[in-house]
Write a protein that holds these residues in place. Structure first.
Motif, short mmCIF file in Angstrom:
data_model
loop_
_atom_site.label_atom_id
_atom_site.label_comp_id
_atom_site.label_asym_id
_atom_site.label_seq_id
_atom_site.Cartn_x
_atom_site.Cartn_y
_atom_site.Cartn_z
N GLY A 46 0.84 -1.19 0.00
CA GLY A 46 0.00 0.00 0.00
C GLY A 46 0.86 1.23 0.00
N ALA A 47 0.53 2.18 -0.87
CA ALA A 47 1.31 3.42 -0.91
C ALA A 47 1.27 4.04 0.48
CB ALA A 47 0.72 4.36 -1.94
N ASN A 48 2.42 4.35 1.04
CA ASN A 48 2.55 4.91 2.39
C ASN A 48 2.11 3.96 3.50
OD1 ASN A 48 3.50 7.40 1.41
ND2 ASN A 48 1.40 8.00 0.96
N GLY A 49 1.87 2.71 3.13
CA GLY A 49 1.42 1.75 4.15
C GLY A 49 2.55 1.23 5.01
N GLY A 50 3.78 1.35 4.51
CA GLY A 50 4.91 0.83 5.26
C GLY A 50 5.43 -0.44 4.62
N GLY A 51 5.91 -1.36 5.45
CA GLY A 51 6.58 -2.56 4.94
C GLY A 51 5.63 -3.52 4.25
N ASN A 52 6.22 -4.42 3.45
CA ASN A 52 5.44 -5.43 2.74
C ASN A 52 4.87 -6.45 3.73
OD1 ASN A 52 5.84 -4.39 0.15
ND2 ASN A 52 7.80 -5.49 -0.08
N THR A 53 3.59 -6.77 3.55
CA THR A 53 2.90 -7.73 4.40
C THR A 53 2.71 -9.03 3.63
OG1 THR A 53 1.73 -5.99 5.61
CG2 THR A 53 0.71 -8.18 5.60
N ALA A 54 3.06 -10.16 4.25
CA ALA A 54 2.79 -11.47 3.63
C ALA A 54 1.57 -12.09 4.31
CB ALA A 54 3.99 -12.39 3.78
N VAL A 55 0.74 -12.77 3.51
CA VAL A 55 -0.45 -13.45 4.01
C VAL A 55 -0.38 -14.90 3.55
CG1 VAL A 55 -2.96 -13.56 3.86
CG2 VAL A 55 -1.82 -11.33 3.98
N PHE A 56 -0.23 -15.81 4.52
CA PHE A 56 -0.02 -17.23 4.23
C PHE A 56 -1.24 -18.01 4.72
CE2 PHE A 56 2.45 -21.22 5.64
CZ PHE A 56 2.54 -21.74 4.35
N LEU A 57 -1.90 -18.71 3.79
CA LEU A 57 -3.11 -19.46 4.14
C LEU A 57 -2.73 -20.90 4.51
CD1 LEU A 57 -5.52 -18.32 1.27
CD2 LEU A 57 -4.78 -17.07 3.30
N THR A 58 -3.05 -21.30 5.73
CA THR A 58 -2.78 -22.67 6.16
C THR A 58 -4.10 -23.36 6.46
OG1 THR A 58 -2.72 -22.38 8.58
CG2 THR A 58 -0.74 -21.73 7.35
N ALA A 59 -4.02 -24.67 6.73
CA ALA A 59 -5.25 -25.43 7.03
C ALA A 59 -5.94 -24.87 8.26
CB ALA A 59 -4.91 -26.90 7.24
N ALA A 60 -5.13 -24.42 9.24
CA ALA A 60 -5.70 -23.97 10.51
C ALA A 60 -6.14 -22.51 10.48
CB ALA A 60 -4.68 -24.16 11.62
N GLY A 61 -5.65 -21.74 9.52
CA GLY A 61 -5.99 -20.32 9.49
C GLY A 61 -4.92 -19.52 8.77
N VAL A 62 -5.00 -18.21 8.95
CA VAL A 62 -4.13 -17.30 8.20
C VAL A 62 -2.99 -16.81 9.08
CG1 VAL A 62 -4.05 -15.13 6.91
CG2 VAL A 62 -6.14 -16.54 6.89
N VAL A 63 -1.78 -16.91 8.53
CA VAL A 63 -0.60 -16.37 9.21
C VAL A 63 -0.18 -15.10 8.45
CG1 VAL A 63 1.79 -16.77 9.91
CG2 VAL A 63 0.13 -18.66 9.92
N VAL A 64 -0.03 -14.00 9.17
CA VAL A 64 0.34 -12.71 8.58
C VAL A 64 1.75 -12.36 9.02
CG1 VAL A 64 -0.28 -10.26 8.43
CG2 VAL A 64 -2.08 -11.99 8.63
N VAL A 65 2.54 -11.81 8.09
CA VAL A 65 3.87 -11.32 8.44
C VAL A 65 3.89 -9.81 8.23
CG1 VAL A 65 6.35 -11.49 8.02
CG2 VAL A 65 4.89 -13.49 7.66
N ASP A 66 4.01 -9.07 9.31
CA ASP A 66 4.09 -7.61 9.38
C ASP A 66 2.76 -6.91 9.09
OD1 ASP A 66 6.67 -7.68 10.27
OD2 ASP A 66 7.59 -6.99 8.40
N ALA A 67 2.54 -5.81 9.82
CA ALA A 67 1.20 -5.19 9.85
C ALA A 67 1.19 -3.70 9.53
CB ALA A 67 0.56 -5.45 11.22
N LYS A 68 2.28 -3.22 8.94
CA LYS A 68 2.34 -1.85 8.39
C LYS A 68 2.21 -0.74 9.44
CE LYS A 68 0.51 -3.45 3.94
NZ LYS A 68 1.81 -3.68 3.31
N ASN A 69 1.96 0.47 8.92
CA ASN A 69 1.91 1.70 9.71
C ASN A 69 0.66 1.77 10.59
OD1 ASN A 69 4.23 3.27 9.10
ND2 ASN A 69 3.44 3.68 7.04
N PRO A 70 0.61 2.74 11.50
CA PRO A 70 -0.60 2.92 12.31
C PRO A 70 -1.83 3.08 11.42
CG PRO A 70 1.16 4.31 13.15
CD PRO A 70 1.66 3.71 11.86
N GLY A 71 -2.90 2.42 11.79
CA GLY A 71 -4.15 2.55 11.04
C GLY A 71 -4.31 1.55 9.91
#
Ligand SMILES: [Zn+2]
Length: 299
Positions: A46-71
């Motif tokens: 996202g423009a101005n969102g901050g760092g790249n976020t990874a979204v990994f779908l597993t059998a049990a649920g979603v694992v997210v790597v990094d959550a960007k800037n405030p908001g």
């Protein structure tokens, strides 16, 4: 000596101010672009969102790597809902910076929050987690290696030593042959070194090489801040780039140059064409990196 300490403190302060200056106005539109990397792996940008976020779908649920800037936590969660009905179970942070962890506070408090142990210590110093009664703070930590899940869902977390900070996690998806490297390899550019959070200009090249040698069977890298993935060979090249950069800095310091004078002379070596030719102002620019190295060499 005293001057060096004061200068170092000022540069560290400058770095913090620069990091804090990154988030855009709270009311700016938060538009997330989705790149589908594999059937079960996405990169959210996202423009101005901050760092790249990874979204990994597993059998049990979603694992997210990094959550960007405030908001940006809520927009990330809303976007994940468009991708899958599965619940988010885990949020891994690559390191402590506000443009990677601030969105944490908008995630459900009950999920697993994972980070390298030094990153947890660094996060505990951040006002945003105190302001949210600890929601989003790392709950589970690791020192050198930790594995989450198994088979197609396996994630291996590694720490190979200081670089960007003293808690840079390498998040590997072995079944996909992909790693999220965070900001220790933010992009092909002069590295970002946060000395106040234990980052090491002197050590980053070794740490990058240890990761290159220590992690097997990876083809692609999700970098902290690039618009597309880099390759495993790029990591080796980036380690070499940093090694040569440090050698150049050391020769400039040895010649009695001030960090500012040395920085003014720096030219991107021709063989690294394609790397960012200029250095951002974060962490005191190139002079700040040279000062960080000088401070480390005095220890
Ligand atoms: Zn960072």
């Amino acid at each position: 000596m005293r001057r060096g300490i004061v200068l170092g403190a000022l540069l560290a302060l400058g770095g913090l101010v620069a990091v804090k200056a990154q988030p855009p106005a709270a009311n700016a539109p938060k538009v997330i672009e989705v790149e589908k990397v594999k059937d079960n792996l996405y990169v959210l940008r996202g423009a101005n969102g901050g760092g790249n976020t990874a979204v990994f779908l597993t059998a049990a649920g979603v694992v997210v790597v990094d959550a960007k800037n405030p908001g940006w936590g809520k927009p990330i969660l809303d976007k994940i809902k468009e991708l899958t009905p599965k619940p988010v179970t885990t949020l891994i942070n690559t390191h402590t910076h506000g443009d990677h962890v601030s969105g944490n506070v908008e995630f459900p408090a009950t999920i697993d929050f994972v980070a390298q142990e030094n990153t947890k210590t660094n996060m505990e110093k951040m006002p945003i987690f105190k302001e949210h009664n600890g929601v989003g703070m790392a709950k589970r930590t690791f020192k050198d290696k930790m594995t989450i899940g198994k088979g197609a869902d396996q994630i291996d977390l590694y720490y190979f030593g200081p670089g960007h900070t003293n808690g840079d996690a390498w998040v590997v998806f072995p079944a996909l042959r992909i790693v999220h490297a965070g900001d220790i390899f933010a992009s092909k550019s002069v590295p970002l070194i946060d000395a106040a959070n234990g980052g090491s200009m002197l050590g980053i090249s070794d740490t990058l090489m240890k990761a290159h040698n220590g992690i097997k069977n990876v083809d692609a890298i999700i970098n902290g801040h690039t618009p597309a993935q880099t390759t495993w060979a790029d990591l080796k090249e980036y380690a070499d780039f940093n090694k040569e950069l440090v050698a150049w800095m050391q020769s400039e310091l040895k010649a009695g140059k001030t960090p500012e004078a040395a920085a003014a002379e720096w030219k991107l070596p021709e063989k690294y064409t394609g790397y960012a030719p200029t250095v951002g102002a974060n962490f005191g620019g190139l002079a700040g990196r040279i000062q960080a190295l000088a401070n480390e060499m005095k220890k």
